[in-house]
Design an enzyme around this catalytic site. Sequence first.
Site, PDB file in Angstrom:
ATOM      1  N   HIS A 118      16.775  -5.319   5.381  1.00 57.40           N
ATOM      2  CA  HIS A 118      17.524  -4.184   5.922  1.00 57.40           C
ATOM      3  C   HIS A 118      18.674  -3.816   4.978  1.00 57.40           C
ATOM      4  O   HIS A 118      19.393  -2.868   5.194  1.00 57.40           O
ATOM      5  CB  HIS A 118      18.032  -4.545   7.336  1.00 57.40           C
ATOM      6  CG  HIS A 118      16.737  -4.456   8.310  1.00 57.40           C
ATOM      7  ND1 HIS A 118      16.435  -3.438   9.048  1.00 57.40           N
ATOM      8  CD2 HIS A 118      16.084  -5.551   8.792  1.00 57.40           C
ATOM      9  CE1 HIS A 118      15.533  -3.875   9.964  1.00 57.40           C
ATOM     10  NE2 HIS A 118      15.050  -4.933   9.536  1.00 57.40           N
ATOM     11  N   ASP A 166      15.299   1.863  10.597  1.00 60.45           N
ATOM     12  CA  ASP A 166      15.020   1.838  11.959  1.00 60.45           C
ATOM     13  C   ASP A 166      16.105   1.212  12.811  1.00 60.45           C
ATOM     14  O   ASP A 166      16.253   1.388  14.125  1.00 60.45           O
ATOM     15  CB  ASP A 166      13.578   1.277  12.113  1.00 60.45           C
ATOM     16  CG  ASP A 166      13.520  -0.267  11.471  1.00 60.45           C
ATOM     17  OD1 ASP A 166      14.500  -0.732  10.638  1.00 60.45           O
ATOM     18  OD2 ASP A 166      12.526  -0.794  11.736  1.00 60.45           O
ATOM     19  N   ASP A 175      15.418 -12.590   8.603  1.00 66.36           N
ATOM     20  CA  ASP A 175      14.957 -12.337   7.265  1.00 66.36           C
ATOM     21  C   ASP A 175      15.395 -13.476   6.306  1.00 66.36           C
ATOM     22  O   ASP A 175      15.108 -13.463   5.311  1.00 66.36           O
ATOM     23  CB  ASP A 175      15.134 -10.816   6.922  1.00 66.36           C
ATOM     24  CG  ASP A 175      14.535  -9.861   7.723  1.00 66.36           C
ATOM     25  OD1 ASP A 175      13.320  -9.892   8.205  1.00 66.36           O
ATOM     26  OD2 ASP A 175      15.158  -8.957   8.029  1.00 66.36           O
ATOM     27  N   HIS A 198      -6.341  -9.928   4.330  1.00 69.68           N
ATOM     28  CA  HIS A 198      -5.253 -10.419   5.301  1.00 69.68           C
ATOM     29  C   HIS A 198      -5.506 -11.281   6.377  1.00 69.68           C
ATOM     30  O   HIS A 198      -4.797 -11.954   6.994  1.00 69.68           O
ATOM     31  CB  HIS A 198      -4.525  -9.103   6.080  1.00 69.68           C
ATOM     32  CG  HIS A 198      -3.743  -8.338   5.198  1.00 69.68           C
ATOM     33  ND1 HIS A 198      -2.522  -8.981   4.595  1.00 69.68           N
ATOM     34  CD2 HIS A 198      -3.392  -6.802   4.867  1.00 69.68           C
ATOM     35  CE1 HIS A 198      -1.880  -7.817   3.796  1.00 69.68           C
ATOM     36  NE2 HIS A 198      -2.362  -6.847   3.922  1.00 69.68           N
ATOM     37  N   HIS A 213       0.045  -9.945   0.107  1.00 66.41           N
ATOM     38  CA  HIS A 213      -0.373  -9.352  -1.103  1.00 66.41           C
ATOM     39  C   HIS A 213       0.040 -10.290  -2.295  1.00 66.41           C
ATOM     40  O   HIS A 213       0.466 -11.295  -2.170  1.00 66.41           O
ATOM     41  CB  HIS A 213       0.455  -8.110  -1.211  1.00 66.41           C
ATOM     42  CG  HIS A 213       0.045  -7.143  -0.208  1.00 66.41           C
ATOM     43  ND1 HIS A 213       0.749  -5.989   0.179  1.00 66.41           N
ATOM     44  CD2 HIS A 213      -1.085  -6.942   0.645  1.00 66.41           C
ATOM     45  CE1 HIS A 213       0.250  -5.170   1.001  1.00 66.41           C
ATOM     46  NE2 HIS A 213      -0.781  -5.933   1.430  1.00 66.41           N
ATOM     47  N   LYS A 218      -6.261   3.345   6.255  1.00 67.01           N
ATOM     48  CA  LYS A 218      -5.508   3.797   5.149  1.00 67.01           C
ATOM     49  C   LYS A 218      -5.663   5.183   4.705  1.00 67.01           C
ATOM     50  O   LYS A 218      -5.088   5.762   3.796  1.00 67.01           O
ATOM     51  CB  LYS A 218      -6.285   3.191   3.480  1.00 67.01           C
ATOM     52  CG  LYS A 218      -6.182   1.612   3.742  1.00 67.01           C
ATOM     53  CD  LYS A 218      -4.775   0.848   3.679  1.00 67.01           C
ATOM     54  CE  LYS A 218      -4.934  -0.595   3.623  1.00 67.01           C
ATOM     55  NZ  LYS A 218      -3.628  -1.034   3.306  1.00 67.01           N
ATOM     56  N   SER A 245       0.797  -1.167   0.122  1.00 66.59           N
ATOM     57  CA  SER A 245      -0.081  -0.016  -0.133  1.00 66.59           C
ATOM     58  C   SER A 245       1.002   1.390  -0.125  1.00 66.59           C
ATOM     59  O   SER A 245       0.503   2.012  -0.560  1.00 66.59           O
ATOM     60  CB  SER A 245      -0.994   0.129   1.182  1.00 66.59           C
ATOM     61  OG  SER A 245      -2.118  -0.928   1.015  1.00 66.59           O
ATOM     62  N   HIS A 253      -2.661  -2.689  -5.073  1.00 63.77           N
ATOM     63  CA  HIS A 253      -2.114  -3.992  -5.291  1.00 63.77           C
ATOM     64  C   HIS A 253      -3.189  -5.015  -4.913  1.00 63.77           C
ATOM     65  O   HIS A 253      -4.239  -4.660  -4.738  1.00 63.77           O
ATOM     66  CB  HIS A 253      -0.918  -4.349  -4.258  1.00 63.77           C
ATOM     67  CG  HIS A 253      -1.544  -3.876  -2.968  1.00 63.77           C
ATOM     68  ND1 HIS A 253      -2.217  -4.962  -2.121  1.00 63.77           N
ATOM     69  CD2 HIS A 253      -1.149  -2.883  -1.889  1.00 63.77           C
ATOM     70  CE1 HIS A 253      -2.577  -4.621  -0.932  1.00 63.77           C
ATOM     71  NE2 HIS A 253      -2.050  -3.199  -0.899  1.00 63.77           N
ATOM     72  N   ARG A 282      22.749  -9.755  14.547  1.00 65.64           N
ATOM     73  CA  ARG A 282      21.873  -8.386  14.638  1.00 65.64           C
ATOM     74  C   ARG A 282      21.172  -8.134  15.669  1.00 65.64           C
ATOM     75  O   ARG A 282      20.652  -6.852  16.165  1.00 65.64           O
ATOM     76  CB  ARG A 282      21.020  -8.467  13.326  1.00 65.64           C
ATOM     77  CG  ARG A 282      19.916  -9.710  13.530  1.00 65.64           C
ATOM     78  CD  ARG A 282      18.995  -9.702  12.492  1.00 65.64           C
ATOM     79  NE  ARG A 282      18.050  -8.761  12.710  1.00 65.64           N
ATOM     80  CZ  ARG A 282      16.994  -8.482  11.652  1.00 65.64           C
ATOM     81  NH1 ARG A 282      17.026  -9.194  10.512  1.00 65.64           N
ATOM     82  NH2 ARG A 282      16.017  -7.665  11.963  1.00 65.64           N
TER      83      ARG A 282
END
Length: 514
Positions: free
Chosen positions: A125, A265, A156, A407, A463, A336, A64, A445, A187
């Site tokens: 990242h 972040d 990840d 979702h 998605h 949204k 989005s 999307h 990490r």
Amino acid sequence: MTTAKRPLALLILDGWGYRENTHNNAIFHANTPVLDRLNAQYPHSLISGSGLDVGLPDGQMGNSEVGHINLGSGRVVYQELTRISKAIADHEFEQNPALCDAVDSAIKAGGAVHIMGLLSAGGVHSHEEHIEAMCRMAVARGATKVYLHAFLDGRDTPPRSAKTSLSHFDDLFTTLGHGRIASIIGRYFAMDRDNRWDRVSQAYDLITQGKSKFQYDNAVTALEAAYERNENDEFVSSSAITDADGQVATLQDGDALIFMNFRADRARQITRSFINPDFDGFERAVVPKMHFVTLTEYAGDIKAPIAYPSENLVNTLGEVLQKQGRTQLRISETEKYAHVTFFFNGGKEEPFEGEDRILINSPKVATYDLQPEMSSAELTDKLVAAIESTKYDVIICNYPNGDMVGHTGNFDAAVKACEAVDACIGRVVDALAKVGGECIITADHGNAEQMTDETTGQAHTAHTSELVPFVFVGRNATIDEGGKLSDVAPTILTLIGEAIPAEMTGKPLIHIKE
């Protein structure tokens, strides 16, 4: 007395893709008489909202945030991962001024080039391809002392997958003839974002002093020892890697330190520990006077050269409408609202002059499958009233239902969500017809068109990369095929008789028949 407007409305059906396969396709199975009628009566096509067409890696599903940035800016806005990968492929990366200055300053001072970052193929990242390009560039510019401080992933990426990456970089440095892996740490320590400074200090001390819980002469050996201690990649203890003479490589005055994470972040805390003069998160035994560079912009208060600063998107649709004295409305539910305002305006928080905003509260339910219609009826009440007011030239509205209910993975609820939106569109189209208005119906999307993972049989809650609808309810017109989200803003400007600014690289998709 103000002149009555004939509004052009952009209706964004969030998470509403087109999928040939009708199996577990909530949009296909929903009873949508309004959209069926509009598709039969008006020109329509399918446009792309994913992958390279929206500035994401090839094949990557849209989202989005990215979707609305592309919709509102009228150009493909490359996301950091893609932007930097593209710069590497185009050989622009090796000429990047901030990176070149850092390497050159270290060489001139007789110092070393230190490269730190998440050594990962995860692409969330950082990406190890970017780190490799940096190592190659440093050596190509004449650096002979190149030290990689590798933060290990395991979040990840699979929990124990770092060996492949470490082996690859050992081989890379052998091929280059210079450089080596100087340290590894999980990490969990180096990339904390919750002010757990005791963790960050371990990474800082490792890089600046070589202070570590363990010491090895090879990175893969260090990793295998960590696995023996039952530490997965994310949690690997600070481990210094020595050279052939048993020496560790530490950050010294005159060196360069280049941070290769592109996501901000989890990069902010350790960055501040290196560069903030008044840093007080933990006591720093040494504070090297070095040349620090960040790959992207981590925060406004972090004062360091940035290799790839955030793109300042000028002449977005909202800005052009303001300049031309046009009025505009942004309206959606809570879920949204930021997308039709902040993201649609290219990351600008403040409304433009002549831009009104209406926020409808999303229902307070645990998950939206419990109320699949969400607040669509109230949203439509406000939208219809705005249309009837004839106050606005352009109206941007997002219906969140397809995405938010999609979702949840609940097929029946997603069907109801689509049916609720269809009924709302009918009310909007009728209201526009009464005031001589027009509308474009599209999506950011896909999501609700695939509710089951065909491979696993489990609920598909993510998605998709499917094309999304593009329907024009208005004057007699033709629509070009092969469009993408960035074509929507130029199309809107053309329909209301405004020129397309040079910054918008999208093309008008709708052509009115005279």
